[in-house]
Every structure is written in structure tokens, then in C-alpha cells.
Design a protein around this motif. Structure first.
Motif, mmCIF file in Angstrom:
data_model
loop_
_atom_site.group_PDB
_atom_site.id
_atom_site.type_symbol
_atom_site.label_atom_id
_atom_site.label_comp_id
_atom_site.label_asym_id
_atom_site.label_seq_id
_atom_site.Cartn_x
_atom_site.Cartn_y
_atom_site.Cartn_z
ATOM 1 N N PRO A 141 0.842 -1.213 0.000
ATOM 2 C CA PRO A 141 0.000 0.000 0.000
ATOM 3 C C PRO A 141 0.871 1.254 0.000
ATOM 4 O O PRO A 141 2.097 1.183 0.144
ATOM 5 N N ALA A 142 0.241 2.397 -0.155
ATOM 6 C CA ALA A 142 0.968 3.670 -0.132
ATOM 7 C C ALA A 142 1.776 3.798 1.157
ATOM 8 O O ALA A 142 1.439 3.206 2.187
ATOM 9 N N PHE A 143 2.858 4.585 1.076
ATOM 10 C CA PHE A 143 3.749 4.740 2.222
ATOM 11 C C PHE A 143 2.967 5.177 3.458
ATOM 12 O O PHE A 143 2.180 6.119 3.419
ATOM 13 N N GLY A 144 3.207 4.451 4.552
ATOM 14 C CA GLY A 144 2.531 4.787 5.800
ATOM 15 C C GLY A 144 1.215 4.068 5.995
ATOM 16 O O GLY A 144 0.574 4.247 7.026
ATOM 17 N N ASN A 177 -3.573 -7.073 -6.495
ATOM 18 C CA ASN A 177 -2.412 -6.198 -6.395
ATOM 19 C C ASN A 177 -2.818 -4.939 -5.613
ATOM 20 O O ASN A 177 -3.573 -4.107 -6.111
ATOM 21 N N VAL A 178 -2.319 -4.806 -4.387
ATOM 22 C CA VAL A 178 -2.696 -3.668 -3.537
ATOM 23 C C VAL A 178 -1.655 -2.552 -3.579
ATOM 24 O O VAL A 178 -1.671 -1.655 -2.729
ATOM 25 N N GLN A 179 -0.777 -2.608 -4.566
ATOM 26 C CA GLN A 179 0.284 -1.612 -4.665
ATOM 27 C C GLN A 179 -0.279 -0.188 -4.712
ATOM 28 O O GLN A 179 -1.106 0.152 -5.549
ATOM 29 N N GLY A 180 0.153 0.636 -3.761
ATOM 30 C CA GLY A 180 -0.162 2.052 -3.786
ATOM 31 C C GLY A 180 -1.525 2.459 -3.265
ATOM 32 O O GLY A 180 -1.835 3.653 -3.234
ATOM 33 N N ILE A 181 -2.376 1.529 -2.811
ATOM 34 C CA ILE A 181 -3.710 1.943 -2.372
ATOM 35 C C ILE A 181 -3.613 2.682 -1.038
ATOM 36 O O ILE A 181 -2.789 2.348 -0.189
ATOM 37 N N ASN A 182 -4.463 3.686 -0.850
ATOM 38 C CA ASN A 182 -4.442 4.461 0.398
ATOM 39 C C ASN A 182 -5.848 4.751 0.911
ATOM 40 O O ASN A 182 -6.051 5.659 1.711
ATOM 41 N N THR A 186 -12.030 -1.551 -3.906
ATOM 42 C CA THR A 186 -12.678 -2.785 -4.343
ATOM 43 C C THR A 186 -12.162 -3.175 -5.725
ATOM 44 O O THR A 186 -12.093 -2.340 -6.628
ATOM 45 N N PHE A 187 -11.799 -4.450 -5.870
ATOM 46 C CA PHE A 187 -11.330 -4.989 -7.137
ATOM 47 C C PHE A 187 -12.317 -6.033 -7.652
ATOM 48 O O PHE A 187 -12.956 -6.744 -6.858
ATOM 49 N N ARG A 188 -12.446 -6.144 -8.978
ATOM 50 C CA ARG A 188 -13.171 -7.253 -9.609
ATOM 51 C C ARG A 188 -12.117 -8.217 -10.138
ATOM 52 O O ARG A 188 -11.347 -7.876 -11.040
ATOM 53 N N LEU A 189 -12.081 -9.417 -9.571
ATOM 54 C CA LEU A 189 -10.963 -10.325 -9.811
ATOM 55 C C LEU A 189 -11.419 -11.644 -10.429
ATOM 56 O O LEU A 189 -12.449 -12.198 -10.032
ATOM 57 N N PRO A 190 -10.649 -12.180 -11.397
ATOM 58 C CA PRO A 190 -10.957 -13.494 -11.966
ATOM 59 C C PRO A 190 -10.561 -14.601 -10.991
ATOM 60 O O PRO A 190 -9.610 -14.459 -10.212
ATOM 61 N N ILE A 191 -11.276 -15.710 -11.059
ATOM 62 C CA ILE A 191 -11.028 -16.843 -10.160
ATOM 63 C C ILE A 191 -10.323 -17.946 -10.937
ATOM 64 O O ILE A 191 -10.688 -18.247 -12.080
ATOM 65 N N ALA A 192 -9.327 -18.547 -10.327
ATOM 66 C CA ALA A 192 -8.611 -19.665 -10.944
ATOM 67 C C ALA A 192 -8.686 -20.876 -10.021
ATOM 68 O O ALA A 192 -8.699 -20.740 -8.793
ATOM 69 N N ALA A 193 -8.746 -22.071 -10.640
ATOM 70 C CA ALA A 193 -8.785 -23.320 -9.877
ATOM 71 C C ALA A 193 -7.420 -23.996 -9.964
ATOM 72 O O ALA A 193 -6.785 -24.009 -11.023
ATOM 73 N N TYR A 194 -6.973 -24.567 -8.823
ATOM 74 C CA TYR A 194 -5.657 -25.207 -8.764
ATOM 75 C C TYR A 194 -5.779 -26.594 -8.133
ATOM 76 O O TYR A 194 -6.625 -26.820 -7.258
ATOM 77 N N ASP A 195 -4.888 -27.504 -8.575
ATOM 78 C CA ASP A 195 -4.838 -28.814 -7.938
ATOM 79 C C ASP A 195 -3.858 -28.773 -6.769
ATOM 80 O O ASP A 195 -3.283 -27.727 -6.437
#
Length: 314
Positions: A141-144, A177-182, A186-195
Motif C-alpha cells: 500500500p501507499a507509504f505509511g 495487487n494492492v500496490q499504492g492503495i491508500n 474494491t477490485f473485480r478479480l478473476p477466479i482460478a482453480a488449482y490442484d
């Protein structure tokens, strides 16, 4: 004009006219097979129709190679979407079956070869289960600021498909990716399935395919600049005295977490022992920091001593 050209000139002109007429007739009135014919090939996706109730094809995205011929203008304008290869599954049972393909193509095109013309189809029981979604975040996230909480909506979704494929799913994962948020984000994110081995699975249906992930952030701490105050212990020998003391740096920035009370504009060092100091010296010193308080960009703090002998000219 040469003599040989003058001989039977009328007959030669007549033959030339007849040749031109015949060429034109063949070009514009002959059946298509007598004109220029081009050959090409393209991959056609296989679609499955009339799946038996309760069963599903365990292999998807299969393609076949179609070799076709037709006029150059027609072939250059074609796309795979104008072709279809259907496998009719009506009446098939669980297990492996061999099915003929019904290929449909635009008028004017001739299908010369289909590879393969029959495919093996495996039918398995259909399975659908609800699964909880896991979330992993990366970036800073943003500095601080720091992430103090998150929420996924919906928290559980359906995973469906062939029984063997669904049984391989170990977890559903979204990555943010939360880089820089202050602020609340809210994000709309794709879902992936893993074994279980961490391999992504593409042969199951995830519905819905996207989720919302909301992140709460707070600054978490404040930054405060303070002057460094040296604290001494012990004494120099009787015939020596300190003529100069220099702190580098004289001011530092402190990271003070929320909830920690610290209002001073100075910070003491830990006691610096002067016993036995008889010459100029430089030492690394530590600060007497309150619990949970730290120095930002923590670098060495040094103190420089200039020591003189009493009565000696400086």
C-alpha cells in the motif's frame, strides 16, 4: 512485311480470332473445376450436441483439421467461425465412444479431407460442488499505510464439470495487487482453480467467473521528527575534558504506531560511558526508544568526541 507472314494471311487471322473466342468462353462460362482452384486447410473446433442427461464430456476444446478447396476470392474471405464440426452424443453411455463428425461449411467450398473424421469421446458423470475462495494479495500500500482487512463477495461459488476434473480441484484462488492503495478499495478479480500441486486447471467451469474483493487500509502509524539528546555515564579522567560533542544525525524520524502515546520532541540515547576517554573518538550509539517505536530508515547514529587535556592549549 516478311514473305512468310503474307502467305495465308486471312487464314492466320481467322485462327487467332477463334483462339481468343475459345479462351473467353472457357474463362467465363466453363464449370468451376476448369478455373483456378486453391487449396487450403484450417482447424475447426468440435462442438458436442445432445449430451445425455447427467453426463458430460471430459475433454473440451478439441479441434480437427479440415482441408478445403475453392476459388481464391472465396477462400481468402473465410474464417474458422464459418465452419462447424458437431459430434452428436445422443444415446451414448458413460465411458469411451467413437463418434462421427458432421461438418458444415459455406456454399462454394468443397471439403476434401477431415483429420480425424471420427473422434473418441469420454462421457463422465456431471458434478457440481460449492467451494470457498482463497485470496492472496501482493504489492505494498501507499507509504505509511497497511491492509487491515478484506472481504470477498461472494465467499463461495460453484465448481462444475466432469467428475474426475472437479475432484482434482484443491482450491479456488483470486490474486489482488494492492500496490499504492491508500483508501478503501474494491477490485473485480478473476477466479482460478488449482490442484494440490499448484497447477492451474482449465477443464472445470467456475460460476461466477469473477468476484469482488474489498480492502480496508489504515495508515497504522504516524511519523514524527525528534532531536537526539546524548545521555552520558561515567567520568573522564581528572585531567581531561570534553571540548566538543557532535551527533550525526542530530535529528531522526520515528515511526509511532497508532495507539502508542509519544508526544516528546526529543529522544534520549542509551547511556554513553565516558570512563577512560582520553583522546578523540567516534562511537555508534543506540536510542532509548519506547516499546513499538522505531527509527525510519534505520541508519547508524554516531557521536564524535573531541577530548583535550586540562591546561593544554587548544
Amino acid at each position: 512485311m516478311p514473305k512468310f507472314l503474307k502467305q495465308n494471311l486471312s487464314l492466320k487471322v481467322l485462327c487467332l480470332l477463334i483462339s481468343v473466342i475459345l479462351w473467353g468462353a472457357l474463362k467465363y462460362t466453363a464449370p468451376v473445376d476448369f478455373r483456378n482452384i486453391y487449396h487450403t486447410s484450417l482447424y475447426i473446433p468440435v462442438s458436442f450436441v445432445n449430451e445425455p442427461e447427467g453426463l458430460v464430456v471430459s475433454t473440451r476444446d478439441e479441434t480437427v483439421l479440415a482441408e478445403i478447396k475453392g476459388s481464391p476470392d472465396l477462400l481468402s474471405a473465410l474464417s474458422p467461425g464459418q465452419f462447424s464440426a458437431e459430434a452428436d452424443l445422443n444415446g451414448l453411455k458413460k465411458g469411451i465412444s467413437t463418434v462421427d463428425l458432421d461438418v458444415k461449411f459455406p456454399p462454394g467450398v468443397t471439403l476434401t479431407k477431415l483429420q480425424p473424421s471420427r473422434i473418441n469421446v469420454t462421457l463422465e458423470p456431471y458434478k457440481s460442488i460449492p467451494m470457498k475462495i482463497s485470496l492472496e494479495s501482493f504489492g505494498q500500500p501507499a507509504f505509511g499505510y497497511s491492509v487491515t482487512g478484506y472481504q470477498i463477495s461472494p465467499e463461495r461459488i460453484g465448481v462444475s464439470g466432469a467428475e474426475s476434473a472437479v475432484n482434482m480441484v484443491d482450491k479456488l484462488l483470486v490474486e489482488a495487487n494492492v500496490q499504492g492503495i491508500n483508501a478503501y478499495t474494491t477490485f473485480r478479480l478473476p477466479i482460478a482453480a488449482y490442484d494440490k500441486s499448484g497447477n492451474e486447471l482449465s477443464n472445470v467451469i467456475i460460476s461466477p467467473a469473477f468476484v469482488s474483493a474489498s480492502f480496508q487500509v489504515s495508515r497504522g502509524y504516524r511519523v514524527q521528527s525528534v532531536s537526539v539528546v546524548p545521555i552520558f555515564s561515567g567520568n573522564l579522567p581528572n585531567d581531561y575534558e570534553l571540548s566538543k560533542v557532535t551527533l550525526v544525525p542530530p535529528v531522526v524520524s520515528l515511526r509511532i504506531p497508532d495507539g502508542v502515546k509519544f508526544e516528546a520532541d526529543t529522544i534520549d540515547t542509551l547511556p554513553i560511558d565516558l570512563s577512560g576517554l582520553t583522546k578523540n573518538d567516534v562511537r555508534k550509539i543506540d536510542l532509548d526508544l519506547p516499546d513499538k517505536v522505531s527509527v525510519i530508515k534505520d541508519a547508524s547514529i554516531k557521536i564524535y568526541f573531541v577530548v583535550t587535556k586540562k591546561g593544554k592549549k587548544k
